[in-house]
Design a protein around this motif. Structure first.
Motif, PDB file in Angstrom:
ATOM      1  N   ALA A   1       1.280  -6.031   3.437  1.00 43.99           N
ATOM      2  CA  ALA A   1      -0.104  -5.715   3.062  1.00 43.99           C
ATOM      3  C   ALA A   1      -1.089  -6.804   3.491  1.00 43.99           C
ATOM      4  O   ALA A   1      -2.246  -6.509   3.782  1.00 43.99           O
ATOM      5  CB  ALA A   1      -0.202  -5.480   1.561  1.00 43.99           C
TER       6      ALA A   1
ATOM      7  N   PHE B   1      -2.877  -5.978   6.628  1.00 43.39           N
ATOM      8  CA  PHE B   1      -3.627  -4.736   6.640  1.00 43.39           C
ATOM      9  C   PHE B   1      -4.944  -4.828   7.416  1.00 43.39           C
ATOM     10  O   PHE B   1      -5.274  -3.912   8.162  1.00 43.39           O
ATOM     11  CB  PHE B   1      -3.873  -4.287   5.196  1.00 43.39           C
ATOM     12  CG  PHE B   1      -4.542  -2.955   5.069  1.00 43.39           C
ATOM     13  CD1 PHE B   1      -3.860  -1.791   5.383  1.00 43.39           C
ATOM     14  CD2 PHE B   1      -5.848  -2.864   4.633  1.00 43.39           C
ATOM     15  CE1 PHE B   1      -4.459  -0.558   5.253  1.00 43.39           C
ATOM     16  CE2 PHE B   1      -6.461  -1.646   4.502  1.00 43.39           C
ATOM     17  CZ  PHE B   1      -5.762  -0.488   4.816  1.00 43.39           C
TER      18      PHE B   1
ATOM     19  N   CYS C   1      -2.699   1.901  10.953  1.00 45.24           N
ATOM     20  CA  CYS C   1      -1.446   1.415  10.356  1.00 45.24           C
ATOM     21  C   CYS C   1      -0.409   2.525  10.252  1.00 45.24           C
ATOM     22  O   CYS C   1       0.746   2.333  10.601  1.00 45.24           O
ATOM     23  CB  CYS C   1      -1.711   0.818   8.982  1.00 45.24           C
ATOM     24  SG  CYS C   1      -2.580  -0.761   9.039  1.00 45.24           S
TER      25      CYS C   1
END
Length: 113
Positions: free
Chosen positions: A41, A44, A106
């Protein structure tokens, strides 16, 4: 109730709504990427630049990486300091666009692997 106390209470509620909306937008974006990828994460924000230039996202280095974090920090600063509902709505819309770009890239990249 009139005076600064009532205005202050109203401002607190507006701040609470801003916080809830901001956290909800980020939570939805991270949920859409998928729980299996949550350990990554912290990367990201690279999805934002990868939406425009995948080479720069992969080989841009730390400057690009931290620059993207600065974009999100600046956006959060202006979002939480916005004074009118129109400014808040416009900045929230911008956040949704930024997060949509991140999620789309993503998910596209992660699905290929």
């Amino acid at each position: 109730m009139t005076g600064p106390v009532a205005g202050h209470r109203s401002a607190q509620f507006r701040l609470l709504y801003k916080i809830v909306a901001y956290v909800a937008a980020w939570a939805v974006a991270l949920l859409l990427v998928g729980p299996g990828w949550w350990p990554l994460a912290y990367m990201f924000p690279l999805g934002l630049i990868a939406a425009f230039d995948k080479h720069l996202a992969n080989d841009g280095g730390w400057g690009v990486f931290f620059g993207l974090y600065i974009i999100y920090i600046l956006h959060g600063y202006f979002y939480f300091r916005s004074r009118t509902p129109t400014q808040t709505a416009m900045l929230f819309g911008l956040l949704v666009i930024l997060l949509t770009c991140n999620v789309a890239v993503c998910v596209g990249v992660l699905d290929r692997k």
